[in-house]
Design an enzyme around this catalytic site. Sequence first.
Site, mmCIF file in Angstrom:
data_model
loop_
_atom_site.group_PDB
_atom_site.id
_atom_site.type_symbol
_atom_site.label_atom_id
_atom_site.label_comp_id
_atom_site.label_asym_id
_atom_site.label_seq_id
_atom_site.Cartn_x
_atom_site.Cartn_y
_atom_site.Cartn_z
ATOM 1 N N LYS A 1 -22.510 -44.887 -47.507
ATOM 2 C CA LYS A 1 -22.847 -44.263 -48.795
ATOM 3 C C LYS A 1 -21.567 -43.998 -49.587
ATOM 4 C CE LYS A 1 -27.167 -42.504 -47.062
ATOM 5 N NZ LYS A 1 -27.942 -41.444 -46.421
ATOM 6 N N ASP B 1 -32.004 -37.872 -53.086
ATOM 7 C CA ASP B 1 -32.804 -38.515 -52.037
ATOM 8 C C ASP B 1 -34.283 -38.549 -52.427
ATOM 9 O OD1 ASP B 1 -31.591 -39.702 -49.859
ATOM 10 O OD2 ASP B 1 -31.248 -37.800 -48.789
ATOM 11 N N GLN C 1 -27.371 -35.400 -45.103
ATOM 12 C CA GLN C 1 -27.727 -36.490 -44.180
ATOM 13 C C GLN C 1 -28.683 -35.975 -43.098
ATOM 14 O OE1 GLN C 1 -26.861 -39.822 -44.500
ATOM 15 N NE2 GLN C 1 -28.301 -40.089 -42.825
#
Length: 282
Positions: free
Chosen positions: A52, A119, A96
């Site tokens: 990422k 997200d 995460q």
Amino acid sequence: MSQLIDGKRISQQIKDELKEEMKKLDALGKSVCLAVIQVGDDPASTVYVRNKKKACAYVGIRSRAYELPEETTEEELIRLVKELNADAGVNGILVQLPLPSHIDEDRIIRTISPDKDVDGFHPVSVGRLWIGEKGFLSCTPAGIIQLLKRSGIGIAGKECVIVGRSNIVGKPMAALLLRENGTVTVTHSRTVDLKEVTKRADILIVAMGRKKFITSEYVKEGAVVIDVGMHREDDGHLCGDVDFADVEPHTAAITPVPGGVGPMTIAMLMDNCVETVRTQEE
Ligand code: NAP
């Protein structure tokens, strides 16, 4: 012959488009910063976080990494997320997953400001998706829509069957396919006669987490098959939820594993990050 849907090429195309867009935004004095929080040192999470950060650097998005020890408490993590919510220099926040078991993931997701929820997991983002409002889209299903569109596969009016109803793939996938005017069926572990349902699909999307479960018996001749699954074989190779060698000859188009859905998730995360400043523009 079946068309191989090339997620590596399409994800690269999307990142290149975003890089151009970021150059233009940069010229207007606008920048994007993603805060990435990792708790503990799970090796798979470390690889995802590294990828990422690499994608951010490529596109021209600044990233800030917060690598917290495994013992971090839920309250400490909540405090950091709240600080980042209030920080005008941070556009997107990504925690995460999975988090260590002593931390309540749902509580953390709900603490992220819906305006920075890149997200797309916050209940506000999920609600916006279902009622058709603009908002952050869950990255893997959004990537699948791009794979279909950019491969010239129409969705409107098609019988779309999804195997799996998880909050991160199956459910948002259903909302996105509906938005594209597909006729959508969602199946799960309690579905009676799965084969009978999957064989109706013009577009079959498989996100069940079962290695090579879907064989040609589950697939209508000429269907489009999208494999979200990700598993490692005993010999170290990656494979999906679909038995590719068995299914591929019967399809009109299919995604490989690796190189299909996988690379799209990060590309769409980058798109959500750029979306934070597109929204500001409006
Ligand atoms: P998950 O949360 O474990 O959900 C699996 C779903 O499949 C559940 O809804 C389950 O039904 C259903 N299911 C399991 N066995 C079934 C069966 N025999 N018949 C019908 N349905 C069945 O999985 P997930 O997070 O959605 O992930 C699915 C797969 O995609 C995993 O392999 C994961 O590694 C992969 N993945 C890849 C990406 C990527 O970027 N490529 C992203 C996310 C996930 P119930 O609800 O009834 O239990």
